[in-house]
Design a protein around this motif. Sequence first.
Motif: not given
Length: 268
Positions: A24, A47, A50, A52, A112
């Motif tokens: 990330s 992602d 999460q 990020s 990402d």
Amino acid sequence: MNETPQKKAHIIVISNEKGGTGKSTLAMHLSVKLMQEGFKVATIDLDGRQGSLSKYISNRQTFCEDKGIKLPIPEHFRFEPETNIYLIPGEREKIGHQIYDLSNEYDAVVIDTPGTKNYLFEEAHKYADTLITPISDSLIDLNVIADIDYETGKINAPGHYANFVWETKKFLASQGKAYLNWIIAANKISPTRSRNKEIVFDYLQKISKLYGFRFFDGIKDRVIYKELFLEGLTVLDMQHEQLKMRMSISHLAAKMEIKRLAEFICPE
Ligand SMILES: Nc1ncnc2c1ncn2[C@@H]1O[C@H](COP(=O)(O)OP(=O)(O)OP(=O)(O)O)[C@@H](O)[C@H]1O
Ligand SMILES: [Mg+2]
């Protein structure tokens, strides 16, 4: 998979089946670097649970609004995997459609991914022009690339992520795409000289031709990469005149590292 996009965007997937290697962080830095070079960039966070990269970008938006500063911000999209995709018709294909649409509008799409494989992760790889795999100078990280007998020095087999990339390359070749620009980028490299680091780098150099990647040996472990997240900034923004941040030698070196990585994307 959808039809091969007739696209203008270069699609960069940042991926490794290993958590915490800097995916990330590098996705954010590369996106900013590309925008500073004048490219129109979209980012995708696969992602999304999460989140990020999504948080990094929203921190940047908030910082710019609060301070009245204009910094380049990518057009951002966030995806979370569904738990049972078989119950949702077209779910697997959804991400491909999104990449396809963006690839007609943008110069670069930076994706990402999470540290473990799921269907979003698998689909995204099918669209990659460049695949960047961050890895630290640790034997644990090396293990996802190659299974090595360190007693004899023999390389037993590709690691599970290298196997996955091999399958991706075969798929892309079957679709008429002969070349995947795979880069393994050393990140969070310890600043001191260590035997461990030398072993990891030696093996990566040794297997690069065999496994079909180029090895970028260049991003050090620097606290500045951790510090800028809350403001959504990158080492590339620090010299912005309105920010008035003090650049140390380490900050300048970090900026150079990201510049070199961006340049490394273009094969010679
Ligand atoms: N070059 C670096 N030097 C120092 N710290 C770094 C560097 N690159 C990343 N980090 C830090 O390492 C941690 C993990 O980075 P990041 O979240 O980017 O990894 P990731 O691969 O995306 O992780 P995950 O698999 O959980 O998504 C973060 O605290 C980040 O600030
Ligand atoms: Mg991440």
